[in-house]
Design a protein around this motif. Sequence first.
Motif, PDB file in Angstrom:
ATOM      1  N   VAL A 223       1.356   2.906  -2.893  1.00  0.00           N
ATOM      2  CA  VAL A 223       2.741   3.176  -2.492  1.00  0.00           C
ATOM      3  C   VAL A 223       3.048   2.178  -1.390  1.00  0.00           C
ATOM      4  CG1 VAL A 223       4.382   4.838  -1.546  1.00  0.00           C
ATOM      5  CG2 VAL A 223       2.553   5.624  -3.086  1.00  0.00           C
ATOM      6  N   LEU A 224       3.908   1.217  -1.693  1.00  0.00           N
ATOM      7  CA  LEU A 224       4.150   0.086  -0.801  1.00  0.00           C
ATOM      8  C   LEU A 224       5.495   0.230  -0.089  1.00  0.00           C
ATOM      9  CD1 LEU A 224       2.925  -2.710  -3.239  1.00  0.00           C
ATOM     10  CD2 LEU A 224       1.676  -1.753  -1.289  1.00  0.00           C
ATOM     11  N   LEU A 225       5.428   0.316   1.231  1.00  0.00           N
ATOM     12  CA  LEU A 225       6.641   0.386   2.048  1.00  0.00           C
ATOM     13  C   LEU A 225       7.089  -1.024   2.390  1.00  0.00           C
ATOM     14  CD1 LEU A 225       8.763   1.761   3.852  1.00  0.00           C
ATOM     15  CD2 LEU A 225       7.019   1.872   5.655  1.00  0.00           C
ATOM     16  N   VAL A 226       8.336  -1.345   2.074  1.00  0.00           N
ATOM     17  CA  VAL A 226       8.892  -2.670   2.356  1.00  0.00           C
ATOM     18  C   VAL A 226       9.760  -2.586   3.606  1.00  0.00           C
ATOM     19  CG1 VAL A 226      10.223  -4.613   1.432  1.00  0.00           C
ATOM     20  CG2 VAL A 226       8.929  -3.133  -0.126  1.00  0.00           C
ATOM     21  N   GLY A 250       0.261   0.972   1.822  1.00  0.00           N
ATOM     22  CA  GLY A 250       0.317  -0.422   2.241  1.00  0.00           C
ATOM     23  C   GLY A 250       1.748  -0.827   2.530  1.00  0.00           C
ATOM     24  N   MET A 251       1.905  -1.984   3.177  1.00  0.00           N
ATOM     25  CA  MET A 251       3.238  -2.431   3.554  1.00  0.00           C
ATOM     26  C   MET A 251       3.483  -3.863   3.117  1.00  0.00           C
ATOM     27  SD  MET A 251       3.575  -0.655   7.319  1.00  0.00           S
ATOM     28  CE  MET A 251       5.317  -1.010   7.446  1.00  0.00           C
ATOM     29  N   PHE A 272      -0.074   1.954  13.107  1.00  0.00           N
ATOM     30  CA  PHE A 272       0.088   2.835  11.955  1.00  0.00           C
ATOM     31  C   PHE A 272      -1.173   2.930  11.113  1.00  0.00           C
ATOM     32  CE2 PHE A 272       4.798   1.570  12.135  1.00  0.00           C
ATOM     33  CZ  PHE A 272       5.067   2.613  13.001  1.00  0.00           C
ATOM     34  N   HIS A 273      -2.114   2.000  11.331  1.00  0.00           N
ATOM     35  CA  HIS A 273      -3.367   2.002  10.574  1.00  0.00           C
ATOM     36  C   HIS A 273      -3.110   1.948   9.064  1.00  0.00           C
ATOM     37  CE1 HIS A 273      -5.282   2.828  14.381  1.00  0.00           C
ATOM     38  NE2 HIS A 273      -4.513   3.894  14.533  1.00  0.00           N
ATOM     39  N   ILE A 274      -2.069   1.241   8.700  1.00  0.00           N
ATOM     40  CA  ILE A 274      -1.746   1.011   7.293  1.00  0.00           C
ATOM     41  C   ILE A 274      -1.743  -0.495   7.071  1.00  0.00           C
ATOM     42  CG2 ILE A 274       0.059   1.175   5.535  1.00  0.00           C
ATOM     43  CD1 ILE A 274       0.857   3.822   6.775  1.00  0.00           C
ATOM     44  N   PRO A 275      -2.470  -0.989   6.086  1.00  0.00           N
ATOM     45  CA  PRO A 275      -2.581  -2.438   5.925  1.00  0.00           C
ATOM     46  C   PRO A 275      -1.288  -3.087   5.451  1.00  0.00           C
ATOM     47  CG  PRO A 275      -3.668  -1.314   4.104  1.00  0.00           C
ATOM     48  CD  PRO A 275      -3.283  -0.250   5.095  1.00  0.00           C
ATOM     49  N   VAL A 276      -1.027  -4.283   5.979  1.00  0.00           N
ATOM     50  CA  VAL A 276       0.021  -5.131   5.422  1.00  0.00           C
ATOM     51  C   VAL A 276      -0.590  -5.840   4.225  1.00  0.00           C
ATOM     52  CG1 VAL A 276       1.517  -7.122   5.815  1.00  0.00           C
ATOM     53  CG2 VAL A 276       1.198  -5.429   7.628  1.00  0.00           C
ATOM     54  N   LYS A 277      -0.030  -5.600   3.048  1.00  0.00           N
ATOM     55  CA  LYS A 277      -0.589  -6.169   1.815  1.00  0.00           C
ATOM     56  C   LYS A 277       0.023  -7.540   1.496  1.00  0.00           C
ATOM     57  CE  LYS A 277      -2.895  -2.345   0.486  1.00  0.00           C
ATOM     58  NZ  LYS A 277      -4.302  -2.247   0.071  1.00  0.00           N
TER      59      LYS A 277
END
Length: 308
Positions: A223-226, A250-251, A272-277
């Motif tokens: 699920v990719l947040l833009v 991921g972002m 946020f500990h969410i990777p930038v993809k």
Amino acid sequence: MGLFDKFKRGLAKSRDALFGRLTGLFHGRKLDEALYEELEEVLLAADVGFETAMWLVERVRRLAREQKATDGSELPGLLQQAMEEALEDNDPSMKVAETGPSLYLFVGVNGVGKTTSIGKLAHHFKAEGKKVLVAAGDTFRAAAIEQLMEWGNRSGVDVIRHTQGADPAAVIYDAIAAARARSADVILCDTAGRLHNKANLMAELAKIHKVVERELPGAPHEVLLVVDGTTGQNALLQAKSFLEVANVTGMIVTKLDGTAKGGVLLPIVREFHIPVKWVGLGEQMDDLEPFSPKAFAEAICQAPESAS
């Protein structure tokens, strides 16, 4: 053009802004507390954010002690090392289905480059030899469907769509069925970008997840947040809002070539500990790149050619 060269070109405005301020700090100076305080101010001005700016300055202090650095001219190299350390846990790899198609769900407010990112990723995966389908799941906005159709034509991939106002979960259901029938490898699913009514968005995403999990066990695989890199700290606020309503894995940070606020990537990853993809480094079809912490830190901290 190599990956570092793409980052260097795409992050030129951020590099020029940051390095231009750093030059005044390290020219003919010693590494002392006054310089570290000024470094903190420079980082805050570069949209790094308070918590991450403090963290970076402390890491630069530690590295300077470890390496017995005393001259201000060593500051850019130390800052580059600290940035790489801040981003070292970032994993840009995309989860892939063990069998059948990999399904990626895209979320984010309108205007951040979500549709463009889907189009560029469709082009990327097709260039890798994969068969790609796009699901026009943002049925709230007619323009979103039209934009995806245009990107589908440019990328040479099929777009599964319904009419405006249709059930987004039904669109994605049909996309999964089409992917099976056509032996597709990747399904890229757009979703509505509205956030003013979180309850509606949560209900919509929950229904999509239910359909996806039933029809394609293990999906969505990402699920990719833009978010829009040009908005700086506002990108963080958007991220916080979507993390409350979506299971983001991921972002994607877009439009980094058009901003001096590239520093916002650091707090996105650290806080946020969410990777930038993926990152958007230009307007061409192949200007969406997997995020490389090393290339990012080096491109940001290297002196502009005019200053070298």
